[in-house]
Design a protein around this motif. Structure first.
Motif, short mmCIF file in Angstrom:
data_model
loop_
_atom_site.label_atom_id
_atom_site.label_comp_id
_atom_site.label_asym_id
_atom_site.label_seq_id
_atom_site.Cartn_x
_atom_site.Cartn_y
_atom_site.Cartn_z
N UNK A 70 -24.07 39.93 94.24
CA UNK A 70 -24.44 41.29 93.84
C UNK A 70 -24.40 41.41 92.31
N UNK A 71 -23.34 40.85 91.73
CA UNK A 71 -23.20 40.94 90.27
C UNK A 71 -24.40 40.29 89.57
N UNK A 72 -24.85 39.16 90.10
CA UNK A 72 -26.00 38.48 89.47
C UNK A 72 -27.26 39.33 89.57
N UNK A 73 -27.42 39.99 90.70
CA UNK A 73 -28.61 40.85 90.85
C UNK A 73 -28.52 42.01 89.86
N UNK A 74 -27.32 42.57 89.73
CA UNK A 74 -27.13 43.66 88.78
C UNK A 74 -27.41 43.18 87.35
N UNK A 75 -26.91 41.99 87.03
CA UNK A 75 -27.13 41.46 85.68
C UNK A 75 -28.62 41.25 85.41
N UNK A 76 -29.33 40.82 86.44
CA UNK A 76 -30.78 40.62 86.31
C UNK A 76 -31.46 41.97 86.05
N UNK A 77 -31.12 42.94 86.86
CA UNK A 77 -31.70 44.27 86.70
C UNK A 77 -31.39 44.83 85.31
N UNK A 78 -30.14 44.60 84.89
CA UNK A 78 -29.69 45.07 83.59
C UNK A 78 -30.53 44.48 82.46
N UNK A 79 -30.85 43.21 82.56
CA UNK A 79 -31.68 42.57 81.53
C UNK A 79 -33.07 43.18 81.46
N UNK A 80 -33.53 43.67 82.61
CA UNK A 80 -34.86 44.28 82.62
C UNK A 80 -34.85 45.71 82.12
N UNK A 81 -33.70 46.39 82.28
CA UNK A 81 -33.73 47.82 82.02
C UNK A 81 -33.07 48.23 80.71
N UNK A 82 -32.01 47.53 80.30
CA UNK A 82 -31.31 47.92 79.07
C UNK A 82 -32.15 47.51 77.85
N UNK A 83 -32.44 48.45 76.95
CA UNK A 83 -33.33 48.14 75.81
C UNK A 83 -32.83 47.01 74.92
N UNK A 84 -31.51 46.96 74.72
CA UNK A 84 -30.97 45.89 73.89
C UNK A 84 -31.20 44.54 74.57
N UNK A 85 -30.90 44.50 75.87
CA UNK A 85 -31.05 43.23 76.59
C UNK A 85 -32.50 42.82 76.71
N UNK A 86 -33.38 43.82 76.84
CA UNK A 86 -34.81 43.49 76.91
C UNK A 86 -35.24 42.79 75.62
N UNK A 87 -34.71 43.28 74.51
CA UNK A 87 -35.05 42.68 73.23
C UNK A 87 -34.49 41.26 73.11
N UNK A 88 -33.25 41.08 73.57
CA UNK A 88 -32.59 39.79 73.38
C UNK A 88 -33.05 38.72 74.36
N UNK A 89 -33.48 39.15 75.55
CA UNK A 89 -33.71 38.19 76.62
C UNK A 89 -35.02 37.42 76.46
N UNK A 90 -34.93 36.10 76.67
CA UNK A 90 -36.09 35.22 76.64
C UNK A 90 -36.23 34.59 78.02
#
Ligand code: SF4
Ligand code: SF4
Lengths: 423, 225
Positions: free
Chosen positions: B130-150
């Motif tokens: 569950x945590x991994x799914x949340x982390x994935x969703x977080x990378x898609x939705x949080x603006x900072x993470x969207x910027x950082x994620x490759x």
């Protein structure tokens, strides 16, 4: 400074030269979790994702990957890597010079313990070498290199100011006095804008019976080489203090209320020079603490009868460890009226004006925005008096108090001590 | 090749190759970083750097996953903080204390240690998933993470997610016959082992450089890391 067309090359070569094991390990360790954003007042005040601490070193990181890691090199070979462009370097001037004070608050929340502030300092180094330093910061640096002072304090100005302070504040300011045990150095902000601080420190040292002197040659501890991000220039400028101090044979160099001078001289310069210094470097706050502890000076208890709070400076407290001495002073002067901000000590928010940000006109808007975090903190304490140990913070506070029309009184710890000495 | 052959291949030669690639890959990464050189620090320390470094690692293993160093900052991004923390705890429990995994460790290391009962392991596996799914969703939705994620960051999540998912299916006899899901599970582990040295999942190794260094630097300056 790099000529046009050489900008990119110069910046990237500087980065490559500066990558050592420590930098590499930190760049490798980052998991891009983004938590560091939540610690940075520049991000918090603006909500701009580009102000995420680690994003401010993105170019260094990309270059590192492309030059030093197997997968990155493979991508370059296959033509899949995105090279760092000159336009990007120009874009990052804002992130690195306007929106970071190198306060290191972010490193505390980083789960990997990455010293992001140090990395941003390195990010500046390439921009500086390529001539992309913000204009006014560069001007101040040039002034310091040429005249010896970013604010243009030349020999005559110095002599005049010192004479004026001696007369108006009725203090004795020994200059180049032989046999002194301690050399006192100031920041140009104090010489030009807070002369009362110089008088205050002189009074404290005299009251404490310290044999001290100032020096005409080693009078300015400010270091715009540090702000600009150039280790070489930082060392060159610091030598103006270190050299004379060595020749004078002092046991101590006392740095006045200047955070960056303290950071540079106390924690950086010996390593940059590759030697152990033959004297101690201390901040005036430490000296005040020692004098109070040993009873060599006493201050009047309970004279402050209004709420007062304390602002932890990034370079003197979080990065300098001098948490207790100013609190000791305020507790004695104000008793129960001394109230803490939250968060405080290591976790405190920096003022937003350090790292040369306040000397950069283009950063004014974001600098003042960052200060709103501080306004919020101070207002929650209910105090109208805010004390601090750094003149750079003080300058930022005064500017913002004016800008936001706040009814605060901004105080320096040394001055509070000097004004309330028990004779 | 039938499933039995495939099973023997992924847990035999492929696993050995992946393990060797992992070990030498990580060593290579470490050596190249260390070889870049370390400057000596000449500034006198306000308090012991060694003590600061060691304490910081201990604290960040025992206290910080539960009580954040700056609570007010963690509160602003509780998802990353909690999901990240839960995932790491789950990972440790499942990989180090699960009976089947301890057997696998024993086959590599030659010794074993006590394990936790399956329902507990199963629970930790489930919350990690569950945590991994949340982390994935977080990378898609949080603006900072969207910027950082490759892209590689998404691959990292996927490559870690698959062994968890297949392991969970295997335990619950879901989807495929045991032999097949077991084969796929081991294959995902092989892939993970190969991917780690090529990616940022290797952060756990550099952690043992950066975290003590952080502690040492703060201690040197007389502050609590
Ligand atoms: S908090 Fe640390 S690990 Fe996370 S993105 Fe920022 S620098 Fe990287
Ligand atoms: S060092 Fe301070 S100002 Fe710079 S990014 Fe980190 S928290 Fe922000």
């Amino acid at each position: 400074m790099a000529t046009n067309g050489k900008i990119r090359e110069t910046a990237l070569n500087t980065y490559i030269k500066e990558v050592g094991g420590a930098v590499a390990a930190q760049l490798e360790a980052c998991t891009r979790c983004g938590i560091c954003a939540e610690a940075c007042h520049f991000y918090l005040a603006t909500g701009k994702p580009e102000y995420t601490p680690i994003w401010k070193v993105e170019l260094v990181k990309r270059l590192y990957e492309q030059r030093f890691t197997p997968l990155g090199r493979l991508k370059v070979a296959l033509g899949l890597a995105k090279p760092v462009s000159e336009a990007e370097l120009r874009e990052w001037v804002e992130y690195d010079y306007h929106a970071c004070t190198m306060c290191q608050r972010c490193s505390l929340v980083c789960p990997m313990g990455i010293q992001i502030g140090d990395l941003i300092h390195m990010a500046r180094s390439g921009l500086q070498a390529a001539g992309l330093t913000p204009e006014d910061l560069q001007q101040a640096l040039d002034n310091q290199l040429e005249i010896g002072s970013p604010l243009g304090v030349d020999d005559d100005t110095f002599d005049e100011r010192m004479e004026w302070i001696q007369e108006d504040w009725e203090v004795d300011l020994p200059i180049d006095k032989p046999g002194a045990e301690a050399l006192l150095v100031f920041s140009s902000i104090e010489i030009m804008k807070f002369p009362d601080n110089i008088a205050a420190i002189a009074k404290i040292l005299d009251a404490g019976g310290i044999r001290w002197t100032m020096s005409r040659e080693a009078r300015e501890a400010t270091n715009f080489g540090l702000y600009a991000g150039s280790d070489e220039l930082e060392t060159f400028i610091a030598q103006r203090v270190i050299g004379p101090a060595k020749r004078m044979g002092v046991k101590r160099v006392i740095v006045s209320e200047c955070g960056h001078a303290y950071d540079s001289l106390r924690f950086r310069i010996a390593s940059l020079m590759g030697e152990t210094l033959p004297f101690e470097i201390v901040h005036i706050t430490e000296v005040i603490g020692e004098l109070l502890d040993s009873g060599r000076i006493k201050i009047k208890p309970g004279v402050l009868d209004e709420k007062v709070t304390f602002h932890d400076a990034c370079k003197i407290q979080r990065r300098g460890g001098n948490f207790d001495q100013p609190r000791q002073v305020l507790k004695q002067l104000a008793g129960d009226q001394f109230v803490e901000m939250t968060p405080n000590r290591e976790e405190a928010f920096c003022c937003g004006g350090g790292g040369g940000v306040i000397a950069t006109k283009a950063a004014d808007t974001v600098r003042r925005a960052a200060f709103t975090v501080k306004i919020d903190q101070v207002q929650k304490t209910g105090a109208k008096k805010v004390a601090m140990t750094c003149s750079n913070c003080r300058l930022q506070f005064l500017d913002c108090v004016d800008h936001f029309a706040l009814d605060w009184e901004v105080l320096g710890i040394a001055q509070l001590v000097a004004d309330n000495l028990v004779k | 090749m039938n499933w039995t052959d495939a099973m023997h291949f992924v847990r035999g030669p492929l696993f050995s190759a992946a393990l060797l690639f992992f070990i030498f890959g990580m060593l290579y990464r470490l050596v190249t970083v260390i070889a870049l050189g370390w400057k000596r620090d000449h500034a006198p320390a306000k308090s012991s750097k060694v003590v600061g470094g060691v304490l910081n690692v201990l604290r960040s293993a025992i206290i910080f996953p539960f009580v954040p160093r700056i609570r007010e900052a963690a509160n602003r991004n509780p998802i990353t903080y909690l999901a990240g923390g839960i995932f790491h705890v789950g990972l440790f429990v499942v990989v180090m204390l699960g009976a089947a995994h301890v057997l696998a460790w024993e086959s590599v290391l030659g010794f074993r240690w006590p394990t936790l009962p399956l329902p507990i392991i199963d629970f930790f596996a489930a919350i990690s998933i569950i945590a991994l799914i949340v982390l994935f969703y977080n990378r898609l939705s949080n603006p900072v993470l969207r910027l950082l994620t490759r892209t590689p960051d998404y691959i990292n999540l996927l490559v870690v997610f698959l062994p968890f998912l297949t392991g969970f299916f295997m335990t619950h006899r879901l989807l495929l016959p045991y032999e097949r899901i077991y084969t796929i599970h081991v294959l995902t582990v092989d892939i993970l082992l190969i991917w780690i040295p090529l990616s940022r999942i290797s952060h756990f190794m550099f952690y043992f450089i950066t975290k003590p260094r952080h502690g040492a630097r703060f201690a040197q300056r007389g502050a609590k890391p």
